[in-house]
Scaffold this motif. Structure first.
Motif, PDB file in Angstrom:
ATOM      1  N   SER A   1       0.850  -1.183   0.000  1.00 16.05           N
ATOM      2  CA  SER A   1       0.000   0.000   0.000  1.00 16.05           C
ATOM      3  C   SER A   1       0.891   1.240   0.000  1.00 16.05           C
ATOM      4  N   ASP A   2       0.332   2.351  -0.505  1.00 19.00           N
ATOM      5  CA  ASP A   2       1.150   3.563  -0.614  1.00 19.00           C
ATOM      6  C   ASP A   2       1.100   4.357   0.697  1.00 19.00           C
ATOM      7  N   GLU A   3       1.728   5.541   0.680  1.00 12.86           N
ATOM      8  CA  GLU A   3       1.865   6.300   1.922  1.00 12.86           C
ATOM      9  C   GLU A   3       0.506   6.758   2.477  1.00 12.86           C
ATOM     10  N   ASN A   4      -0.518   6.824   1.607  1.00  8.09           N
ATOM     11  CA  ASN A   4      -1.843   7.225   2.083  1.00  8.09           C
ATOM     12  C   ASN A   4      -2.681   6.033   2.541  1.00  8.09           C
ATOM     13  N   GLY A   5      -2.073   4.860   2.494  1.00 10.41           N
ATOM     14  CA  GLY A   5      -2.811   3.675   2.925  1.00 10.41           C
ATOM     15  C   GLY A   5      -3.629   3.054   1.808  1.00 10.41           C
ATOM     16  N   ARG A   6      -3.516   3.567   0.591  1.00 15.56           N
ATOM     17  CA  ARG A   6      -4.268   2.968  -0.513  1.00 15.56           C
ATOM     18  C   ARG A   6      -3.588   1.655  -0.914  1.00 15.56           C
ATOM     19  N   GLU A   7      -4.353   0.582  -0.877  1.00 13.64           N
ATOM     20  CA  GLU A   7      -3.767  -0.744  -1.069  1.00 13.64           C
ATOM     21  C   GLU A   7      -3.745  -1.150  -2.537  1.00 13.64           C
ATOM     22  N   SER A   8      -2.802  -2.042  -2.867  1.00 10.36           N
ATOM     23  CA  SER A   8      -2.694  -2.548  -4.232  1.00 10.36           C
ATOM     24  C   SER A   8      -2.798  -4.059  -4.244  1.00 10.36           C
ATOM     25  N   PHE A   9      -3.569  -4.581  -5.205  1.00 11.52           N
ATOM     26  CA  PHE A   9      -3.820  -6.015  -5.297  1.00 11.52           C
ATOM     27  C   PHE A   9      -3.592  -6.509  -6.722  1.00 11.52           C
ATOM     28  N   VAL A  10      -3.194  -7.776  -6.829  1.00  7.38           N
ATOM     29  CA  VAL A  10      -2.974  -8.384  -8.133  1.00  7.38           C
ATOM     30  C   VAL A  10      -3.674  -9.741  -8.166  1.00  7.38           C
ATOM     31  N   ALA A  11      -4.220 -10.093  -9.345  1.00  8.24           N
ATOM     32  CA  ALA A  11      -4.849 -11.406  -9.473  1.00  8.24           C
ATOM     33  C   ALA A  11      -4.506 -12.026 -10.813  1.00  8.24           C
ATOM     34  N   TRP A  12      -4.483 -13.339 -10.844  1.00  7.92           N
ATOM     35  CA  TRP A  12      -4.279 -14.102 -12.067  1.00  7.92           C
ATOM     36  C   TRP A  12      -5.553 -14.878 -12.349  1.00  7.92           C
ATOM     37  N   PHE A  13      -6.036 -14.839 -13.580  1.00 10.86           N
ATOM     38  CA  PHE A  13      -7.244 -15.601 -13.903  1.00 10.86           C
ATOM     39  C   PHE A  13      -7.162 -16.128 -15.329  1.00 10.86           C
ATOM     40  N   GLU A  14      -7.780 -17.309 -15.544  1.00 13.98           N
ATOM     41  CA  GLU A  14      -7.790 -17.888 -16.885  1.00 13.98           C
ATOM     42  C   GLU A  14      -9.221 -18.077 -17.368  1.00 13.98           C
ATOM     43  N   PRO A  15      -9.762 -17.056 -18.035  1.00 15.36           N
ATOM     44  CA  PRO A  15     -11.134 -17.209 -18.533  1.00 15.36           C
ATOM     45  C   PRO A  15     -11.158 -18.176 -19.724  1.00 15.36           C
ATOM     46  N   GLU A  16     -12.336 -18.712 -19.983  1.00 14.29           N
ATOM     47  CA  GLU A  16     -12.455 -19.657 -21.092  1.00 14.29           C
ATOM     48  C   GLU A  16     -12.600 -18.921 -22.414  1.00 14.29           C
TER      49      GLU A  16
ATOM     50  N   TRP B   1      -5.768  -2.144  -8.501  1.00 10.54           N
ATOM     51  CA  TRP B   1      -5.732  -3.577  -8.794  1.00 10.54           C
ATOM     52  C   TRP B   1      -5.288  -3.842 -10.233  1.00 10.54           C
ATOM     53  N   LEU B   2      -4.805  -5.067 -10.418  1.00 11.42           N
ATOM     54  CA  LEU B   2      -4.370  -5.522 -11.735  1.00 11.42           C
ATOM     55  C   LEU B   2      -4.817  -6.971 -11.880  1.00 11.42           C
ATOM     56  N   ILE B   3      -5.510  -7.255 -12.978  1.00 12.36           N
ATOM     57  CA  ILE B   3      -5.891  -8.647 -13.231  1.00 12.36           C
ATOM     58  C   ILE B   3      -5.176  -9.099 -14.500  1.00 12.36           C
ATOM     59  N   VAL B   4      -4.388 -10.149 -14.367  1.00 13.99           N
ATOM     60  CA  VAL B   4      -3.631 -10.661 -15.510  1.00 13.99           C
ATOM     61  C   VAL B   4      -4.276 -11.952 -15.995  1.00 13.99           C
TER      62      VAL B   4
ATOM     63  N   ILE C   1      -5.974  -6.148 -17.242  1.00 16.62           N
ATOM     64  CA  ILE C   1      -6.719  -4.920 -16.974  1.00 16.62           C
ATOM     65  C   ILE C   1      -6.262  -4.379 -15.631  1.00 16.62           C
ATOM     66  N   ALA C   2      -6.247  -3.043 -15.510  1.00 18.27           N
ATOM     67  CA  ALA C   2      -5.735  -2.455 -14.281  1.00 18.27           C
ATOM     68  C   ALA C   2      -6.481  -1.177 -13.946  1.00 18.27           C
ATOM     69  N   TRP C   3      -6.524  -0.845 -12.672  1.00 17.95           N
ATOM     70  CA  TRP C   3      -7.207   0.355 -12.176  1.00 17.95           C
ATOM     71  C   TRP C   3      -6.315   1.014 -11.140  1.00 17.95           C
ATOM     72  N   ASP C   4      -6.110   2.323 -11.291  1.00 14.51           N
ATOM     73  CA  ASP C   4      -5.250   3.017 -10.334  1.00 14.51           C
ATOM     74  C   ASP C   4      -6.013   4.120  -9.605  1.00 14.51           C
ATOM     75  N   GLY C   5      -7.334   4.061  -9.665  1.00 13.39           N
ATOM     76  CA  GLY C   5      -8.131   5.099  -9.020  1.00 13.39           C
ATOM     77  C   GLY C   5      -8.543   6.182 -10.002  1.00 13.39           C
ATOM     78  N   GLN C   6      -7.841   6.274 -11.137  1.00 17.35           N
ATOM     79  CA  GLN C   6      -8.149   7.296 -12.141  1.00 17.35           C
ATOM     80  C   GLN C   6      -8.589   6.678 -13.456  1.00 17.35           C
ATOM     81  N   THR C   7      -7.760   5.751 -13.971  1.00 18.20           N
ATOM     82  CA  THR C   7      -8.057   5.210 -15.292  1.00 18.20           C
ATOM     83  C   THR C   7      -8.064   3.698 -15.280  1.00 18.20           C
ATOM     84  N   LEU C   8      -8.903   3.194 -16.178  1.00 13.11           N
ATOM     85  CA  LEU C   8      -8.994   1.766 -16.388  1.00 13.11           C
ATOM     86  C   LEU C   8      -8.090   1.465 -17.581  1.00 13.11           C
TER      87      LEU C   8
END
Lengths: 413, 482
Positions: free
Chosen positions: B142-157, B177-180, B186-193
């Motif tokens: 998480s950054d200095e403001n406490g905003r947390e970051s998460f990552v996920a792996w997924f295999e859609p059909e 978050w970032l989903i690989v 796809i990723a989101w940083d609070g501003q842009t997708l």
């Protein structure tokens, strides 16, 4: 006793919560965090994030705040006389756990219940505090289901509805006599009165909401209840009659049926056997017939032997077998109400048949495309190229329609 | 044969443009060969129209008017085009081609092409739904403001990764978050997708501290008495298991389920409480009445004296009472009066007996310990709990007392009485409210001491406990009648 950490408490308090059948996260309003910048959304349809080997959907973090309880309800693992290990979460622990799980996409939200400690009011206040903290401090937009305590102050229930999507009060047993016998601290009339109060508030809030978008929400996902099947001597007829009364009388969204399953350190007054899962399944089917298929309780139980639903065929099939004079039903002509009574034809199938027959007369091959299977349906329907003929009158029909012998367990050694 | 090369598997805009051109040129579906350009297989700019432009030139010039396609039909087709079935582009074109002469075609659920299309879009909706459900984020910091970051792996059909991005943004707005997936990320940083290229499972962290709790929850919420693996597999097929941390528990939970359920059933059948006589059989004593018993007890000099009042408080009631109540020890008021159960707890007991319709005159009341143990605080004498040795001393006398009175039912009020009567420390809550077989055919009923009810802080809680107490007394009474 050594102080329990969060994982140990979670293990005890999830174990204590698993006898509540409901894990639904559906039926509430749509909500998201786009404007709040918080965490959480509800889509209205609910998401099951996992499934346990008991086939139950895991949608919500379903836990008790504490399994310490003053009440001594015989069927309950947490009753005061039970030998289970006790634990208690703090409000903050539940809030943090919910957020930690939600951010990892394990859950749709929280289903929080509790044993009664100190007093009903004190307990209810703690439950409300959890919901309030999640919504206000954490800007949590996920689903919240709170179990409400009928004995608590109505003002606390009113608070609970402001933060929760769904409220529920378990009626547990179908008759007041059974409640008095097995849950001596509870009262049937009080439970029903509280349900009626909730129903009134929910309807009122909906009316206000229609007038102004700014009116506060009150439990937009409605309220539900649970009845235990097989703990007392009540038959299916009594259970279904109670359900029907609850659906019409106090506007319940759902009645859950929970087959009584052996619990560790059970009261000696209860049956010690594998839970009657098929009976539970048949009750759910009958419940669906009440709510979506236009059947009355009287019709469903008219032929129930000893007040119990047939375990070999589903209740709709059982009704059809006893009312063969109403069949066969012509899929190309029959009104929707009659289509809904055809065994093997569900509400979606009925919709598809009605839409498709505008384009031309339906053949059996068309029906196969509209519905998953026509195996159950064939003896009961007429299509352009299909008539059941003498099958409908055959003595063998019931045997043919009965469920196939139990299949081998996939994981059996 | 006209060959249409789409820019990418998700090049829906390309398909739409090509389909429009083909319809205007009135090309029959059988004359079109749909392909995804090999060179652009890894091009993820699915919405980029310019990449299609050049290839659209292969389409012959328009021969008819602008084609008309219902919005609803187009929506259904575009969902289905996310499917991995290579026939999907041809199916979509065949349906829009047919819709030119049968505009209501999409309303007919029995039409074979629409049936197939529905099959495709159904599996797309399912795949999307399962991705919503089965993505598992792992925290990377998480950054200095406490905003947390998460990552996920997924295999859609199917080709759904970009389609699910808005769902995750709307749900997880307050975190990064970032989903690989193998095909895209796809990723989101609070501003842009943002969207990016696909990746590998090794790109994301393989553990998360909270996962242990999630697994503990999964194991605890499972009810072994209701094993239904088929129902689980229908909704959570094994193909998803490799990316679900909790799935590792499934084989073990399944294997042990039956044993666990049977253990619960077996345990219940042997769990009945048996009070074994752990006290040495009472010696022949010669006491035939209470008077001589108490005379002997008051004459004895070996009793524990430290912290005890010297006053002996005897039991009270008919010498042949059918019901006997055993309390802990006399209190301050009992000590002064020399009579048991006259203080606040005694008054509560009297009230409860009356409320439970127990005849007070038929009851013999006594205490496990016959003298008052206390600590002096200023002018007040504060009750002090008798020790096990204290209880042990008076136990023998209590048994003599019982043998003289010979009650049919003995009510043990509180833990000290239970210890005195059974020689064991039993939990009140687990053993109360039942008639237990006791010596000489008598029944023992364990319940709380009335002073416990007085100590409860809260009105409502007190009421609940008082009702329970009344039920216990009524149960004792019913055993008399039986």
């Amino acid at each position: 006793m050594a102080k329990l950490d969060r994982l140990q408490k979670l293990t005890i308090l999830a174990d204590a919560a698993k006898y509540d059948a409901s894990c639904a996260s559906s039926g509430s309003i749509k909500r998201n965090s786009k404007s709040s910048g918080g965490i959480g959304s509800t889509t209205g349809m609910g998401i099951c994030h996992s499934y346990a080997p008991d086939g139950q959907c895991i949608s919500l973090l379903k836990i008790l705040l504490t399994n310490v309880c003053m009440f001594d309800c015989h069927y309950c693992i947490n009753r005061s006389s039970s030998d289970v290990r006790r634990a208690a979460f703090t409000v903050d622990e539940v809030v943090d756990l919910t957020m930690d799980f939600y951010k990892r996409n394990y859950i749709e939200g929280l289903f929080l219940s509790s044993g009664i400690i100190r007093s009903p009011d004190y307990t209810m206040e703690m439950l409300v505090q959890v919901a309030k903290k999640l919504r206000i401090e954490h800007k949590f937009g996920g689903y919240i289901h709170l179990k409400t305590i009928p004995e608590a102050d109505p003002a606390l229930l009113a608070d609970a509805g402001l933060y929760a999507d769904r409220l529920s009060i378990n009626i547990e047993l179908p008759s007041d006599a059974a409640i008095a016998e097995f849950a001596p601290e509870k009262s049937g009339p009080l439970i029903r009165k509280t349900m009626a109060d909730l129903s009134g508030r929910i309807t009122e809030a909906k009316v206000e909401r229609r007038k102004s978008r700014k009116a506060p929400l009150f439990a937009p996902g409605g309220h539900s209840t649970q009845m235990i099947v097989g703990a007392d001597a009540s038959d299916d007829a009594a259970i279904l009659q109670t359900s029907a009364k609850l659906y019409t009388g106090v506007g319940l969204k759902r009645v859950y049926y929970s087959a009584f399953s052996p619990i560790p350190d059970a009261s000696k007054r209860l049956p010690l056997a594998a839970p009657p899962l098929m009976r539970e399944h048949r009750l759910y089917q009958a419940d669906w017939m009440l709510r979506f298929y236009g059947f009355s309780v009287g019709e469903i139980i008219a032929n129930a032997q000893g007040g119990l639903l047939d375990l070999d065929v589903d209740p709709k099939m059982a009704w059809a077998l006893m009312n063969r004079q109403s069949f066969p039903v012509d899929l190309n002509r029959a009104p929707r109400e009659m289509l809904l009574r055809v065994p093997g034809l569900g509400t979606k199938g009925v919709g598809a048949v009605v839409r498709a027959r505008r384009f031309g007369r339906l053949r059996l091959a068309d029906v196969e495309r509209l519905c998953r299977s026509t195996r159950k349906m064939r003896p009961w329907i007429i299509a352009e190229d299909w008539h059941p003929g003498a099958r409908l009158d055959s003595d063998m029909l019931r045997a043919q329609m009965a469920r196939p012998a139990k299949q081998m367990d996939l994981f059996a050694a | 044969m006209i060959r249409i090369a789409l820019a990418a598997e998700t090049d829906i805009a390309g398909w739409r443009d090509a389909a429009r051109g083909l319809l205007r040129a009135q090309i029959a579906p059988a004359d079109v060969d749909w392909q995804v350009g090999r060179d652009s297989l890894f091009d993820h700019a699915g919405d980029d129209r310019s990449s299609v432009g050049g290839r659209a030139n292969d389409i012959p010039p328009p021969r008819g008017p602008q084609p008309v396609i219902s919005k609803e039909l187009l929506r259904q087709i575009e969902t289905a085009l996310l499917h991995s079935d290579p026939e999907r582009f041809a199916l979509g074109y065949r349906i829009v081609y047919r819709a030119q002469s049968e505009p209501k075609i999409f309303l007919n659920p029995a039409d074979p092409d629409m049936h197939r299309l529905r099959g495709l879009s159904k599996s797309i909706r399912r795949d999307i739904h399962k991705m919503h459900a089965f993505v598992r984020f792992r925290k990377i910091g998480s950054d200095e403001n406490g905003r947390e970051s998460f990552v996920a792996w997924f295999e859609p059909e199917h080709h759904i990764t970009l389609a699910v991005a808005p769902f995750f943004r709307n749900r997880f707005t307050g975190m990064n978050w970032l989903i690989v997936t193998p095909e895209a990320s796809i990723a989101w940083d609070g501003q842009t997708l943002a969207t990016g290229p696909g990746g590998a499972k090794s790109d994301v962290p393989q553990e998360d501290a909270v996962e242990a709790e999630w697994k503990a929850y999964y194991g605890a919420i499972f009810n072994p008495a209701r094993l239904k693996t088929k129902a689980m597999l229908a909704e959570m097929p094994a193909k998803y298991w490799k990316n679900l941390p909790e799935a590792a528990l499934i084989p073990g939970l399944t294997r042990e389920a039956e044993t666990r359920m049977n253990a619960m059933i077996d345990k219940e059948q042997t769990a009945a409480i048996a009070i074994k006589d752990v006290m040495a059989p009472a010696q022949a004593h010669g006491f035939t009445d209470l008077d001589s018993l108490y005379k002997a007890l008051s004459a004895a000099t070996d009793y524990p004296q430290e912290d005890f009042s010297p006053t002996l408080v005897p039991g009270e009631g008919p010498g042949d009472a059918p019901m006997m109540f055993v309390g802990e020890q006399p209190g301050d008021q009992e000590d002064q009066a020399g009579r048991p159960f006259v203080g606040p707890a005694g008054q509560l007991l009297d009230r409860a007996l009356a409320a439970a319709s127990v005849n007070r005159d038929q009851a013999y009341v006594t205490n496990a310990v016959k003298r008052f143990k206390f600590v002096q605080r200023g002018k007040r004498r504060i009750h002090s709990k008798p020790s096990n040795q204290d209880v042990e001393y008076y136990r023998w006398w209590l048994e003599q007392e019982r043998q003289i009175v010979q009650p049919q039912v003995i009510v043990a009020l509180g833990a000290t009485a239970v210890r005195a009567l059974t020689g064991k420390s039993l939990t009140i809550s687990r053993n109360r409210s039942q008639l237990i077989d006791y010596r000489d055919g008598a029944k023992l009923l364990i319940t709380v001491h009335p002073s416990y009810l007085l100590r409860l802080p809260d009105g409502a809680g007190q009421k609940v406990e008082y009702e329970k107490f009344l039920r216990d007394l009524a149960m004792a009474q019913s055993a008399l009648a039986a």
